[in-house]
Write a protein that holds these residues in place. Structure first.
Motif, PDB file in Angstrom:
ATOM      1  N   ARG A  23       0.787  -0.999  -0.601  1.00 19.74           N
ATOM      2  CA  ARG A  23      -0.152  -0.089   0.248  1.00 19.74           C
ATOM      3  C   ARG A  23       0.928   0.981  -0.134  1.00 19.74           C
ATOM      4  O   ARG A  23       0.706   2.118  -0.543  1.00 19.74           O
ATOM      5  CB  ARG A  23      -0.772   0.304   1.462  1.00 19.74           C
ATOM      6  N   VAL A  24       1.906   1.400   0.834  1.00 18.20           N
ATOM      7  CA  VAL A  24       2.282   2.379   0.330  1.00 18.20           C
ATOM      8  C   VAL A  24       3.371   2.704  -0.604  1.00 18.20           C
ATOM      9  O   VAL A  24       3.548   3.814  -1.187  1.00 18.20           O
ATOM     10  CB  VAL A  24       3.625   2.409   2.259  1.00 18.20           C
ATOM     11  N   ILE A  25       3.493   1.788  -1.565  1.00 19.73           N
ATOM     12  CA  ILE A  25       4.080   1.703  -2.805  1.00 19.73           C
ATOM     13  C   ILE A  25       3.587   2.679  -3.613  1.00 19.73           C
ATOM     14  O   ILE A  25       4.210   3.142  -4.658  1.00 19.73           O
ATOM     15  CB  ILE A  25       4.784  -0.137  -2.930  1.00 19.73           C
ATOM     16  N   SER A  26       2.326   1.637  -3.587  1.00 19.80           N
ATOM     17  CA  SER A  26       1.429   2.386  -4.491  1.00 19.80           C
ATOM     18  C   SER A  26       0.878   3.069  -4.590  1.00 19.80           C
ATOM     19  O   SER A  26       1.218   4.116  -5.205  1.00 19.80           O
ATOM     20  CB  SER A  26       0.098   1.276  -4.245  1.00 19.80           C
ATOM     21  N   SER A  27       0.613   4.009  -2.545  1.00 19.33           N
ATOM     22  CA  SER A  27       0.286   5.397  -2.642  1.00 19.33           C
ATOM     23  C   SER A  27       1.511   6.214  -3.096  1.00 19.33           C
ATOM     24  O   SER A  27       1.215   7.255  -3.800  1.00 19.33           O
ATOM     25  CB  SER A  27       0.325   5.630  -0.939  1.00 19.33           C
ATOM     26  N   ALA A  28       2.791   5.992  -2.463  1.00 20.04           N
ATOM     27  CA  ALA A  28       4.324   6.869  -3.316  1.00 20.04           C
ATOM     28  C   ALA A  28       4.136   6.406  -5.131  1.00 20.04           C
ATOM     29  O   ALA A  28       4.973   7.941  -5.074  1.00 20.04           O
ATOM     30  CB  ALA A  28       5.251   5.699  -2.795  1.00 20.04           C
ATOM     31  N   ILE A  34      11.568   3.779 -14.355  1.00 21.93           N
ATOM     32  CA  ILE A  34      11.172   4.772 -15.629  1.00 21.93           C
ATOM     33  C   ILE A  34       9.768   4.962 -14.428  1.00 21.93           C
ATOM     34  O   ILE A  34       8.942   3.677 -14.498  1.00 21.93           O
ATOM     35  CB  ILE A  34      10.943   4.210 -16.399  1.00 21.93           C
ATOM     36  N   THR A  35       8.878   6.208 -15.079  1.00 16.75           N
ATOM     37  CA  THR A  35       7.460   6.098 -14.413  1.00 16.75           C
ATOM     38  C   THR A  35       6.747   6.645 -16.020  1.00 16.75           C
ATOM     39  O   THR A  35       6.981   7.226 -16.788  1.00 16.75           O
ATOM     40  CB  THR A  35       7.549   7.511 -13.836  1.00 16.75           C
ATOM     41  N   LEU A  36       5.440   6.185 -16.035  1.00 14.42           N
ATOM     42  CA  LEU A  36       4.614   6.116 -16.942  1.00 14.42           C
ATOM     43  C   LEU A  36       3.749   6.746 -16.291  1.00 14.42           C
ATOM     44  O   LEU A  36       2.967   6.603 -15.317  1.00 14.42           O
ATOM     45  CB  LEU A  36       4.748   4.927 -17.481  1.00 14.42           C
ATOM     46  N   ASN A  37       2.754   7.275 -17.371  1.00 15.06           N
ATOM     47  CA  ASN A  37       1.566   7.681 -17.251  1.00 15.06           C
ATOM     48  C   ASN A  37       0.398   7.154 -17.411  1.00 15.06           C
ATOM     49  O   ASN A  37      -0.698   7.229 -17.694  1.00 15.06           O
ATOM     50  CB  ASN A  37       1.553   9.097 -17.592  1.00 15.06           C
ATOM     51  N   SER A  38       0.294   5.562 -17.310  1.00 17.90           N
ATOM     52  CA  SER A  38      -0.630   4.568 -17.514  1.00 17.90           C
ATOM     53  C   SER A  38       0.149   3.823 -16.324  1.00 17.90           C
ATOM     54  O   SER A  38       0.847   3.556 -15.212  1.00 17.90           O
ATOM     55  CB  SER A  38      -0.518   4.193 -18.291  1.00 17.90           C
ATOM     56  N   GLY A  39      -1.328   3.149 -15.699  1.00 19.24           N
ATOM     57  CA  GLY A  39      -1.382   3.257 -14.601  1.00 19.24           C
ATOM     58  C   GLY A  39      -2.887   1.491 -14.303  1.00 19.24           C
ATOM     59  O   GLY A  39      -3.289   0.803 -16.100  1.00 19.24           O
ATOM     60  N   SER A  40      -2.889   1.358 -13.322  1.00 17.33           N
ATOM     61  CA  SER A  40      -3.894  -0.348 -13.664  1.00 17.33           C
ATOM     62  C   SER A  40      -5.058  -0.066 -13.715  1.00 17.33           C
ATOM     63  O   SER A  40      -5.666  -0.572 -14.178  1.00 17.33           O
ATOM     64  CB  SER A  40      -4.376  -0.541 -11.754  1.00 17.33           C
ATOM     65  N   LYS A  41      -5.691   1.704 -13.561  1.00 11.70           N
ATOM     66  CA  LYS A  41      -7.693   1.788 -14.296  1.00 11.70           C
ATOM     67  C   LYS A  41      -6.981   1.455 -16.103  1.00 11.70           C
ATOM     68  O   LYS A  41      -7.746   1.577 -16.962  1.00 11.70           O
ATOM     69  CB  LYS A  41      -7.424   3.268 -14.348  1.00 11.70           C
ATOM     70  N   ASP A  42      -5.937   1.392 -16.483  1.00  8.87           N
ATOM     71  CA  ASP A  42      -4.961   1.509 -18.593  1.00  8.87           C
ATOM     72  C   ASP A  42      -5.415  -0.279 -18.349  1.00  8.87           C
ATOM     73  O   ASP A  42      -5.320  -0.458 -19.713  1.00  8.87           O
ATOM     74  CB  ASP A  42      -3.964   2.162 -18.810  1.00  8.87           C
ATOM     75  N   GLY A  43      -4.578  -1.237 -17.402  1.00  5.34           N
ATOM     76  CA  GLY A  43      -5.092  -2.240 -17.720  1.00  5.34           C
ATOM     77  C   GLY A  43      -3.194  -2.738 -17.328  1.00  5.34           C
ATOM     78  O   GLY A  43      -3.317  -3.872 -18.027  1.00  5.34           O
ATOM     79  N   VAL A  44      -2.549  -1.844 -16.416  1.00  4.30           N
ATOM     80  CA  VAL A  44      -1.222  -2.704 -16.811  1.00  4.30           C
ATOM     81  C   VAL A  44      -0.924  -3.199 -14.850  1.00  4.30           C
ATOM     82  O   VAL A  44      -1.414  -2.605 -13.999  1.00  4.30           O
ATOM     83  CB  VAL A  44      -0.477  -1.210 -16.861  1.00  4.30           C
ATOM     84  N   GLY A  79      12.588  -2.155 -20.772  1.00  2.00           N
ATOM     85  CA  GLY A  79      12.347  -2.529 -19.312  1.00  2.00           C
ATOM     86  C   GLY A  79      10.998  -3.930 -19.226  1.00  2.00           C
ATOM     87  O   GLY A  79      10.277  -3.466 -20.397  1.00  2.00           O
ATOM     88  N   VAL A  80      10.369  -3.806 -18.131  1.00  2.00           N
ATOM     89  CA  VAL A  80       9.713  -4.643 -16.948  1.00  2.00           C
ATOM     90  C   VAL A  80       8.896  -3.847 -15.822  1.00  2.00           C
ATOM     91  O   VAL A  80       9.232  -2.833 -15.182  1.00  2.00           O
ATOM     92  CB  VAL A  80       9.948  -5.844 -16.568  1.00  2.00           C
ATOM     93  N   ILE A  81       7.092  -3.724 -16.515  1.00  2.00           N
ATOM     94  CA  ILE A  81       6.618  -3.052 -14.884  1.00  2.00           C
ATOM     95  C   ILE A  81       7.137  -3.603 -13.460  1.00  2.00           C
ATOM     96  O   ILE A  81       7.164  -4.957 -13.323  1.00  2.00           O
ATOM     97  CB  ILE A  81       5.192  -3.174 -15.320  1.00  2.00           C
ATOM     98  N   ASP A  82       7.182  -2.561 -13.086  1.00  2.00           N
ATOM     99  CA  ASP A  82       7.712  -3.608 -11.733  1.00  2.00           C
ATOM    100  C   ASP A  82       6.452  -3.111 -10.705  1.00  2.00           C
ATOM    101  O   ASP A  82       5.796  -3.988 -10.185  1.00  2.00           O
ATOM    102  CB  ASP A  82       9.413  -2.047 -11.032  1.00  2.00           C
ATOM    103  N   ASN A  83       5.914  -1.069 -10.095  1.00  2.00           N
ATOM    104  CA  ASN A  83       4.633  -1.777  -9.716  1.00  2.00           C
ATOM    105  C   ASN A  83       3.348  -0.697 -10.757  1.00  2.00           C
ATOM    106  O   ASN A  83       4.316   0.478 -10.866  1.00  2.00           O
ATOM    107  CB  ASN A  83       5.524  -0.913  -8.234  1.00  2.00           C
ATOM    108  N   THR A  84       2.086  -0.282  -9.906  1.00  2.00           N
ATOM    109  CA  THR A  84       1.154   0.278 -10.522  1.00  2.00           C
ATOM    110  C   THR A  84       0.603   1.214  -9.148  1.00  2.00           C
ATOM    111  O   THR A  84       0.364   0.254  -8.181  1.00  2.00           O
ATOM    112  CB  THR A  84       0.310  -0.491 -11.441  1.00  2.00           C
ATOM    113  N   SER A  85       0.047   1.949  -9.727  1.00  2.58           N
ATOM    114  CA  SER A  85      -0.952   2.588  -9.072  1.00  2.58           C
ATOM    115  C   SER A  85      -1.930   2.990  -9.384  1.00  2.58           C
ATOM    116  O   SER A  85      -2.028   2.494 -11.373  1.00  2.58           O
ATOM    117  CB  SER A  85      -0.392   3.877  -8.729  1.00  2.58           C
ATOM    118  N   PRO A  86      -3.812   3.651  -9.550  1.00  4.20           N
ATOM    119  CA  PRO A  86      -4.194   3.485 -10.101  1.00  4.20           C
ATOM    120  C   PRO A  86      -3.639   4.330 -11.833  1.00  4.20           C
ATOM    121  O   PRO A  86      -4.064   3.951 -12.799  1.00  4.20           O
ATOM    122  CB  PRO A  86      -5.053   4.512  -9.838  1.00  4.20           C
TER     123      PRO A  86
END
Length: 276
Positions: A38-43, A121-131, A145-152
């Motif tokens: 939860r902390v990682i997602s919030s960050a 790397i940070t992307l402007n797509s998250g779990s809402k987009d299906g990532v 690279g490879v997706i590490d963590n996601t937020s909405p």
């Protein structure tokens, strides 16, 4: 200085409370996976919002005009069959073998680090987009690279310029496989390790993804062979690979939905349960 000491003395109880509270929260987060996630997602959510605003200001100041329509069209072209000949020149792949347009998520880089040993790397797509975690990220020149963590709304990517990154790759003309890593030195080169000495390798040969995982489809461009040397005490080569990508200058990227990943994970979990 005396005023600082007086302030500390007057507020010693409060400062001690805040210190103990911080330590207790840190221990709780470290010892519980749910709290840590939860902390990682919030960050990710907070840092993603900051990076996106900074990126917008930079684009305005530098007058960077992005044509989103052409980017979407490029994503559509990536659904064509992948069949390019080996070449020493950096090619522009226009397709992804076996990947439908609906399995490609177009995203944009809003923050990119490349000057540490563990770059993200940070992307402007998250779990809402299906990532989701462990999806592969590429652009028109090759893997990113490879997706590490996601937020909405945002996601972080383990860059190929990260010493923890290990990606299955091969020599395109001979199909000899190895593990793609980075030694933390140049941003323009990565290393392909554990390649058998039986492999016939020449400078300029193309290195592509191996397809022995569900993260990247087979045949996505990575780079070309620059230097080949023997790994001491083993029967393997280490290949210095010159990247097609300029990892210091990334714009739009394509996130590939992992085909069959959930099925594979479920199968592996069933096998582990039987062993236990």
């Amino acid at each position: 200085m005396q005023q600082i000491f007086n302030f500390i003395i007057r507020n010693s109880n409060r400062l001690l409370f805040l210190l103990l509270l911080g330590i207790s929260l840190g221990l709780t987060i470290q010892s519980h996976s749910y709290h840590r996630s939860r902390v990682i997602s919030s960050a990710n959510f907070l840092s993603g919002g900051v990076y996106e605003r900074i990126n917008r200001v930079n684009e305005y100041l530098n007058l960077r005009a992005e044509n989103d329509e052409l980017v979407l069209e490029n994503a559509r072209l990536k659904s064509l069959l992948f069949n390019k000949e080996d070449t020493t020149k950096p090619p522009t792949p226009d397709s992804i073998k076996g990947v439908k347009p609906s399995d490609i998520i177009v995203s944009k880089v809003i923050h990119n680090s490349y000057n540490t040993h563990e770059n993200y790397i940070t992307l402007n797509s998250g779990s809402k987009d299906g990532v989701k975690q462990d999806m592969g990220v590429i652009n028109s020149l090759g893997i990113v690279g490879v997706i590490d963590n996601t937020s909405p709304n945002y996601s972080t990517v383990v860059s190929i310029l990260n010493m923890k990154s290990h990606i299955n790759a091969k020599i395109k003309k001979s199909n000899h496989f190895g593990s793609l890593t980075w030694n933390g030195k140049s941003t323009g080169y990565v290393q392909l390790e554990d390649v058998p000495r039986l492999a016939s390798i020449r400078k300029g040969d193309t290195i592509v993804t191996g397809g022995q995982s569900v993260i990247f489809p087979e045949g996505i461009n990575i780079g070309t062979v620059d230097i080949v040397y023997k790994k001491e005490g083993t029967s393997f080569y280490v290949i210095k690979v010159k990247l097609f990508n300029d990892m210091t200058n990334l714009g739009h990227v394509y996130i590939i939905k992992s085909k069959g990943r959930e099925e594979l994970i479920n199968l592996e979990n069933k096998s582990k349960e039987k062993d236990e």
